[in-house]
Design a protein around this motif. Structure first.
Motif, mmCIF file in Angstrom:
data_model
loop_
_atom_site.group_PDB
_atom_site.id
_atom_site.type_symbol
_atom_site.label_atom_id
_atom_site.label_comp_id
_atom_site.label_asym_id
_atom_site.label_seq_id
_atom_site.Cartn_x
_atom_site.Cartn_y
_atom_site.Cartn_z
ATOM 1 N N VAL A 380 0.828 -1.209 0.000
ATOM 2 C CA VAL A 380 0.000 0.000 0.000
ATOM 3 C C VAL A 380 0.865 1.263 0.000
ATOM 4 O O VAL A 380 0.653 2.149 -0.830
ATOM 5 C CB VAL A 380 -0.992 -0.024 1.182
ATOM 6 C CG1 VAL A 380 -1.759 1.291 1.244
ATOM 7 C CG2 VAL A 380 -1.960 -1.185 1.018
ATOM 8 N N GLY A 384 0.329 1.649 -3.640
ATOM 9 C CA GLY A 384 -1.063 2.071 -3.574
ATOM 10 C C GLY A 384 -2.029 0.988 -4.009
ATOM 11 O O GLY A 384 -3.080 1.271 -4.574
ATOM 12 N N GLU A 385 -1.671 -0.268 -3.769
ATOM 13 C CA GLU A 385 -2.533 -1.393 -4.124
ATOM 14 C C GLU A 385 -2.392 -2.478 -3.069
ATOM 15 O O GLU A 385 -1.375 -2.561 -2.392
ATOM 16 C CB GLU A 385 -2.107 -2.002 -5.464
ATOM 17 C CG GLU A 385 -2.296 -1.128 -6.668
ATOM 18 C CD GLU A 385 -1.557 -1.698 -7.867
ATOM 19 O OE1 GLU A 385 -2.212 -2.133 -8.817
ATOM 20 O OE2 GLU A 385 -0.319 -1.713 -7.852
ATOM 21 N N GLU A 386 -3.430 -3.305 -2.987
ATOM 22 C CA GLU A 386 -3.333 -4.506 -2.159
ATOM 23 C C GLU A 386 -3.450 -5.713 -3.078
ATOM 24 O O GLU A 386 -4.182 -5.678 -4.061
ATOM 25 C CB GLU A 386 -4.485 -4.557 -1.151
ATOM 26 C CG GLU A 386 -4.393 -3.558 -0.027
ATOM 27 C CD GLU A 386 -5.681 -3.549 0.779
ATOM 28 O OE1 GLU A 386 -5.925 -4.515 1.502
ATOM 29 O OE2 GLU A 386 -6.447 -2.584 0.656
ATOM 30 N N THR A 389 -7.783 -8.097 -1.918
ATOM 31 C CA THR A 389 -8.732 -7.236 -1.238
ATOM 32 C C THR A 389 -10.136 -7.589 -1.690
ATOM 33 O O THR A 389 -10.381 -7.895 -2.856
ATOM 34 C CB THR A 389 -8.444 -5.747 -1.506
ATOM 35 O OG1 THR A 389 -9.476 -4.977 -0.924
ATOM 36 C CG2 THR A 389 -8.351 -5.434 -2.992
#
Lengths: 414, 116
Positions: A380, A384-386, A389
């Motif tokens: 993250v 800026g991503e998982e 999710t």
């Protein structure tokens, strides 16, 4: 050669899965990106300058500038294949070699400085060593044998990884908590695809569809089989259970060990090399996990130790009848000494070069992620991503403000 | 007896468990949870889709303790789970009417006393 080039290119995504499965789920995207990003960063660096530094005519230590920006690299033959294809094939080697290092610094190195580091590393460490061995440099003149990169790729990356792990320092939880693989199936997928791609790596290093390629291909088939068997037996003897992560590691070690020998040794020697190579790497991993050295994914043990051992065994088993120079077993012990010289020279240069580059990058940027960033995982804050999710509680943002800014503010980057 | 319910950051869970172990609090249950405690949302982008993650991963601990253990349990969680930033979580202390240990049928204080 076209197929071989594509196969070697596949090894980098395969490595991404291998490494990605071995880390915790909060770091899997960052880890996989460290490999994938090499396809871009190192690939472009290769066509701009790396290829020239490795393969343009130069002195014994480094290539010249004749092929900068692919100048003079066209469709004319270089050896048995078009020059352009030779450049592309060698480029895939540079990409994966740089990506291999990432295994030592996962879960804690910031992405930007990492990219800067591997790009510079490919230009200033990989390219000269490739020149020494394959570009007509001093190791080639010495007569050291390295069919597909036991020293150039694996000793080089393994030692670079060791230095990087020492300079970055261990993860904050290393030795305090169990840091377990989040997806063992990913690890198995990665190692299987690596094996598949390795047929291009070793088979293709014959630079043609010929008898030497067939030998390298079969040896690439046989050696990991032997390593896999021995590795599972070692696991059984030590814990009573053959582990899946162990099997995946064993396959990679076998592939690494046969790489320098692939086109120089008879098939039964490949089996012997594969079987013997399991031992030093297996015990190096056992030893490493009891130390403060956080070479997180054991790049040194698998690639450094496996590559060095494979390069030395090449000097033992190589046979003129199979395409090599006679080695120790064929009554030519001097070959073993040449192999040792190649390993030592590569390891020393890689250690010094990696150290200098990391110090340089460290002067310009903070390499290490903050403790908090390490705690929540790199995915993250850095991307800026998982990875996994459900999307619960995600609110759609309609504005087009730069999202990275918010993340930075929140994470309070050091 | 009291039931202590604590919501903590997942990345602090190991520190909390370690602190509880040192305080000799042995029996507990954890649940992975998602919640919102007023912290700033993190922003994620997937191709053209930008989202704010309003629910954050948390861990919920349920700990049944006898009276002398209440304060040390609370203090241990407070100490080990804190980062000082919004989103560190909450601790709730609830009264408990009755406790049984299923294996032995022991009740109340005996039921929450770990085996020596």
């Amino acid at each position: 050669m076209l197929v071989a080039t594509a196969l070697v290119l596949l090894m980098t995504p395969a490595l991404a899965f291998f490494y990605g499965g071995l880390v915790r789920s909060k770091n899997v995207l960052n880890t996989m990106m460290m490999s994938l990003a090499s396809l871009g960063a190192v690939g472009i660096a290769w066509v701009v300058a790396g290829y020239s530094l490795a393969f343009a005519p130069g002195n014994g230590w480094i290539g010249g500038g004749a092929h900068l920006f692919l100048n003079g690299v066209g469709l004319e033959p270089r050896g048995s294949i078009p020059h352009l294809l030779f450049m592309a094939y060698q480029g895939t080697f540079a990409i994966i070699t740089a990506a291999l290092i990432s295994g030592a610094i996962v879960e804690r190195m910031r992405f930007g400085p990492y990219l800067a580091f591997i790009t510079l590393w490919a230009l200033t460490v990989y390219a000269p060593v490739a020149h020494w061995v394959w570009g007509g440099g001093w190791l080639a003149r010495l007569g050291a044998l390295d069919f597909a990169g036991g020293t150039v790729v694996h000793v080089n990356a393994g030692v670079g990884a060791l230095v990087a792990a020492v300079l970055l320092g261990p993860r904050k939880d290393y030795g305090r908590q169990a840091l377990l693989p989040h997806s063992v199936p990913f690890v198995l997928l990665g190692s299987s695809l690596l094996w598949f791609g390795w047929f291009g790596f070793n088979g293709g290093s014959a630079l043609g569809a010929n008898a030497s390629a067939a030998l390298a291909f079969v040896n690439t088939l046989l050696a990991p089989m032997a390593t896999l068997v021995v590795w599972m037996l070692l696991d059984l003897a030590r814990t009573g259970k053959a582990t899946a992560v162990g099997a995946a590691t064993g396959i990679v070690v076998g592939l690494v060990a046969i790489t320098p020998a692939a086109g120089f040794v008879p098939p039964m020697s490949a089996v012997a090399i594969g079987a013997l190579a399991a031992l030093p790497s297996y015990y190096a991993i056992q030893w490493r996990s009891r130390t403060r050295l956080d070479d997180s994914l054991d790049v040194l043990a698998a690639h450094g130790v496996g590559g060095a051992f494979g390069a030395l065994l090449t000097g033992v088993f190589a046979a003129r009848a199979w395409g090599g120079t006679d080695g120790l077993l064929s009554g030519h012990p001097a070959q073993l000494a040449r192999q040792a010289a190649a390993v030592l020279a590569t390891a020393s240069y890689s250690a010094a070069g990696t150290y200098a580059l990391l110090k340089l990058v460290g002067l310009m940027a903070t390499m290490r992620a903050g403790r908090k960033e390490e705690g929540v995982g790199m995915d993250v804050p850095q991307h800026g991503e998982e990875a996994y999710t459900s999307g619960e509680g995600a609110i759609l943002v309609m504005t087009d403000r730069a999202p990275a800014m918010d993340v930075q503010t929140r994470e309070g980057r050091p | 007896m009291k039931l202590i319910v604590a919501i903590v950051r997942p990345e602090k869970l190991n520190d909390v468990l370690e602190a509880l172990y040192k305080e000799e609090v042995r029996g507990l249950t954890i649940t992975l949870a998602r919640g919102h405690g007023g912290e700033l949302e993190s922003v994620e982008t997937y191709r053209g889709t930008t989202v704010k993650m309003a629910l954050v991963d948390k861990v919920r601990l349920d700990i049944g303790v006898s009276e002398p253990f209440v304060e040390r349990t609370v203090q241990a969680i407070m100490r080990s789970g804190r980062t000082g930033e919004v989103g560190d979580g909450k601790i709730f202390v609830l009264p408990v009417q009755k406790v049984y240990r299923i294996r032995t049928g022991e009740e109340d204080v005996e039921a929450v006393t770990p085996l020596v």
